[in-house]
Design a protein around this motif. Structure first.
Motif, mmCIF file in Angstrom:
data_model
loop_
_atom_site.group_PDB
_atom_site.id
_atom_site.type_symbol
_atom_site.label_atom_id
_atom_site.label_comp_id
_atom_site.label_asym_id
_atom_site.label_seq_id
_atom_site.Cartn_x
_atom_site.Cartn_y
_atom_site.Cartn_z
ATOM 1 N N UNK A 74 -9.889 -15.161 6.236
ATOM 2 C CA UNK A 74 -10.794 -15.681 4.952
ATOM 3 C C UNK A 74 -12.289 -15.900 5.555
ATOM 4 N N UNK A 75 -12.548 -15.281 6.536
ATOM 5 C CA UNK A 75 -14.007 -15.272 7.032
ATOM 6 C C UNK A 75 -14.007 -14.126 8.055
ATOM 7 N N UNK A 76 -15.226 -13.499 8.169
ATOM 8 C CA UNK A 76 -15.352 -12.375 9.115
ATOM 9 C C UNK A 76 -14.235 -11.296 9.009
ATOM 10 N N UNK A 77 -13.988 -10.836 7.778
ATOM 11 C CA UNK A 77 -12.973 -9.758 7.397
ATOM 12 C C UNK A 77 -12.736 -8.650 8.054
ATOM 13 N N UNK A 78 -13.794 -8.138 8.728
ATOM 14 C CA UNK A 78 -13.924 -6.568 9.128
ATOM 15 C C UNK A 78 -12.423 -6.280 9.725
ATOM 16 N N UNK A 79 -11.833 -7.084 10.947
ATOM 17 C CA UNK A 79 -10.646 -6.646 11.373
ATOM 18 C C UNK A 79 -9.625 -6.479 10.240
ATOM 19 N N UNK A 80 -9.653 -7.205 9.149
ATOM 20 C CA UNK A 80 -8.657 -7.178 8.109
ATOM 21 C C UNK A 80 -8.886 -6.127 7.376
ATOM 22 N N UNK A 81 -9.738 -5.467 7.453
ATOM 23 C CA UNK A 81 -10.239 -4.248 6.705
ATOM 24 C C UNK A 81 -10.248 -2.928 7.582
ATOM 25 N N UNK A 426 1.126 -2.840 0.816
ATOM 26 C CA UNK A 426 -0.020 -2.139 0.378
ATOM 27 C C UNK A 426 -1.022 -2.317 1.308
ATOM 28 N N UNK A 427 -2.023 -1.100 1.410
ATOM 29 C CA UNK A 427 -3.001 -1.084 2.421
ATOM 30 C C UNK A 427 -3.987 -2.259 1.961
ATOM 31 N N UNK A 428 -4.770 -2.718 2.953
ATOM 32 C CA UNK A 428 -5.862 -4.018 2.825
ATOM 33 C C UNK A 428 -6.605 -3.386 1.397
ATOM 34 N N UNK A 429 -6.934 -4.779 0.667
ATOM 35 C CA UNK A 429 -7.835 -4.272 -0.464
ATOM 36 C C UNK A 429 -8.952 -3.459 -0.541
ATOM 37 N N UNK A 430 -9.803 -3.763 0.686
ATOM 38 C CA UNK A 430 -10.957 -3.108 0.881
ATOM 39 C C UNK A 430 -10.975 -2.063 2.075
ATOM 40 N N UNK A 431 -9.809 -1.782 2.663
ATOM 41 C CA UNK A 431 -9.424 -0.944 3.478
ATOM 42 C C UNK A 431 -10.404 0.005 3.998
ATOM 43 N N UNK A 432 -10.866 0.488 4.831
ATOM 44 C CA UNK A 432 -11.890 1.517 5.279
ATOM 45 C C UNK A 432 -11.074 2.877 5.463
ATOM 46 N N UNK A 434 -8.827 6.196 5.350
ATOM 47 C CA UNK A 434 -8.665 7.213 4.364
ATOM 48 C C UNK A 434 -7.524 8.293 4.701
ATOM 49 N N UNK A 435 -7.299 8.943 3.892
ATOM 50 C CA UNK A 435 -6.070 9.902 3.989
ATOM 51 C C UNK A 435 -4.524 9.573 3.536
ATOM 52 N N UNK A 436 -3.516 10.193 4.007
ATOM 53 C CA UNK A 436 -2.275 9.912 3.455
ATOM 54 C C UNK A 436 -1.771 8.192 3.978
ATOM 55 N N UNK A 437 -2.285 8.280 5.215
ATOM 56 C CA UNK A 437 -1.861 6.713 5.976
ATOM 57 C C UNK A 437 -3.150 5.918 5.773
ATOM 58 N N UNK A 438 -2.958 4.632 5.151
ATOM 59 C CA UNK A 438 -4.151 3.920 5.005
ATOM 60 C C UNK A 438 -4.071 2.477 5.659
ATOM 61 N N UNK A 468 -7.574 8.285 16.582
ATOM 62 C CA UNK A 468 -8.058 7.425 15.336
ATOM 63 C C UNK A 468 -6.660 6.415 14.948
ATOM 64 N N UNK A 469 -6.944 5.343 14.408
ATOM 65 C CA UNK A 469 -6.010 4.399 13.849
ATOM 66 C C UNK A 469 -4.875 5.035 13.083
ATOM 67 N N UNK A 470 -5.239 6.219 12.390
ATOM 68 C CA UNK A 470 -4.192 7.080 11.572
ATOM 69 C C UNK A 470 -3.003 7.967 11.926
ATOM 70 N N UNK A 471 -3.485 8.143 13.375
ATOM 71 C CA UNK A 471 -2.586 9.143 13.999
ATOM 72 C C UNK A 471 -1.168 8.516 14.379
ATOM 73 N N UNK A 472 -0.242 9.081 13.787
ATOM 74 C CA UNK A 472 1.170 8.507 14.065
ATOM 75 C C UNK A 472 1.518 9.095 15.574
#
Length: 478
Positions: A74-81, A426-432, A434-438, A468-472
């Motif tokens: 609810x504050x400092x939301x970067x990690x949640x994005x 569902x991915x985070x509302x303003x998650x940063x 992109x690609x198949x895995x969000x 990357x965060x998206x590499x399975x």
């Protein structure tokens, strides 16, 4: 002649300097400081430090608990994005390797040199648990050359498959090393020196890892279940046999409770609140707290912008329940409920013989009992169409109920969500991303590895995929 004199002078100076060094070392020795670490101190400090990391800010609150949508910011939301702080990534890696792998390797070695099999076994069990957490998070990691800095200053990264099979071998050996009579251990704040419970913990971890690799290596997974059965199925039983660290008051309080002493920027996620409400789940009032200004539990959507999150208000949204935020709240590492979910899935997939539906129902009951809920409320819960066991959709029913049962255990829930692909978040509302895995499916390696262990880091990335965060990861096949 001058050369001979000069050479003699150099040798003489060397001898004098060496003698001075030895004398200084002798003078500066602390007679009250032990030369060899004491196993009980290593064990007590290692348990506290690593469980703190596991349940603490960086590995849980700022990453896995957000990704798995137990918590929201609810504050400092970067990690949640999905913008983790580089310091958080570094801290997880450094703490687990320096305070975990190194200390428990030393404990196992001490157990060996002191002819004390139980210290050796406990060291190897805790070391294996930490390696499991690390590879679940990062993928390929230093394993075979880890904790041996004298020989391997820049350890190679082992493929994840090698790490998991190595862990299974180490846990099997540790389980066999345990002696149930004699050889008592000290400093055990986790299982109170009960070696039978340590054997059960080791075997439970073996089943956990076996199921983790079952999609990739079914034969090895099945062999592990058969080995544990052949050894007598020494596993957790109903009752207070959960593997958990019971925290005390400050300075030995739960890291979540310590966090709440100075911060108020986390809330329960709307995703888990909506699921609990849809099932009339009585754990809602345990997992979430009533906001001060309302009489309704309200979760926060993951990944809001700073402005949107702050407009919700600190006192109109729900914090995490006191069962998780109080200073003396326990930290769970492995539970009887999780074990039953493992066995239910194993029965469904013919890894063991058994009634998958009955084991699943018992797992749900155990998950409720963990918070003191029994009786008609649980009976009614189990009759709901969305909860009733469905063999054709076992990943959904087990995945959703396991997700609810593991609430608070962000790292383990994160791994199981990736393996089972349920619940469908569902991915985070303003998650940063992109690609198949969000939604993140791993953590990136810390920058220190690129700087200090560059060749091995590059080899791991080349083999595993982009850092990357998206590499399975290897285990995450679907």
């Amino acid at each position: 002649m001058r050369k001979i004199l000069l050479a003699g002078l150099i040798v003489g100076i060397g001898i004098v300097l060496t003698g001075c060094k030895k004398e200084l070392e002798r003078i500066n020795k602390n007679p009250n400081e032990p030369v060899t670490a004491q196993p009980d101190y290593l064990l007590s400090n290692g348990i506290k430090a690593n469980v703190d990391t596991y349940w603490g800010e960086n590995a849980a609150m700022e990453t896995s608990l957000l990704y798995i949508q137990y918590w929201a910011k609810i504050q400092y939301p970067d990690p949640d994005r999905y913008i983790p702080a580089s310091s958080a990534i570094q801290s997880i890696w450094s703490n687990f390797y320096a305070q975990g792998v190194q200390d428990f390797t030393t404990l196992a070695q001490l157990g060996d040199s002191l002819h004390h099999p139980n210290y050796k076994a406990v060291g190897n069990i805790m070391r294996s648990w930490i390696f499991q957490v690390l590879t679940d998070l990062y993928g390929d990691i230093p394993y075979t050359q880890a904790a041996n800095i004298d020989q391997y200053l820049t350890p190679v990264y082992d493929p994840q498959q090698v790490v998991y099979t190595g862990i299974l071998t180490a846990l099997k050996g540790a389980s066999k090393d345990i002696t149930l009579t004699g050889n008592p251990i000290l400093g055990d704040s986790l299982l109170r020196s009960n070696m039978l419970r340590w054997k059960k913990f080791a075997n439970g971890l073996r089943l956990r890892v076996a199921l983790r690799i079952a999609d990739r290596d079914f034969a090895t997974a099945k062999a592990v279940f058969e080995e544990v059965a052949a050894e007598g199925n020494v596993l957790l039983e109903s009752g207070d046999e959960d593997v958990k660290l019971n925290y005390l008051t400050s300075p030995n309080q739960n890291p979540v409770g310590r966090n709440r002493e100075t911060r108020n920027d986390y809330r329960i996620s709307k995703a888990v609140v909506d699921k609990l409400k849809s099932l009339n789940d009585p754990r809602l009032s345990i997992y979430a707290a009533l906001p001060r200004d309302t009489n309704v539990i309200i979760g926060v959507t993951n990944g809001l912008t700073a402005d949107s999150a702050s407009r919700l208000g600190f006192y109109r949204t729900s914090d995490i329940g006191a069962a998780f935020t109080a200073s003396q709240s326990p930290a769970y590492l492995f539970t009887y409920a999780e074990q039953l979910f493992i066995l239910a899935e194993a029965a469904q997939r013919n890894l063991i013989s058994g009634n998958a539906a009955a084991l699943y129902e018992n797992a749900v009951r155990a998950a409720f009992k963990q918070y003191g809920i029994t009786g008609p409320a649980v009976d009614a819960y189990l009759t709901q169409p969305a909860v009733v066991y469905d063999a054709a959709a076992y990943k959904r029913v087990i995945g959703e109920q396991k997700w609810l049962a593991l609430f608070g255990e962000g790292l383990e829930a994160f791994a199981e969500w990736r393996r089972l692909d349920y619940p469908q978040l569902k991915p985070a509302y303003t998650g940063v991303l992109s690609g198949a895995v969000k939604i993140p499916v791993r953590l990136s390696y810390p920058s220190s590895e690129q700087a200090l262990n560059g060749a091995n880091y590059k080899a791991a990335v080349s083999r595993q995929g982009p850092d990357l965060l998206t590499t399975k990861l290897w285990f995450d096949i679907y």
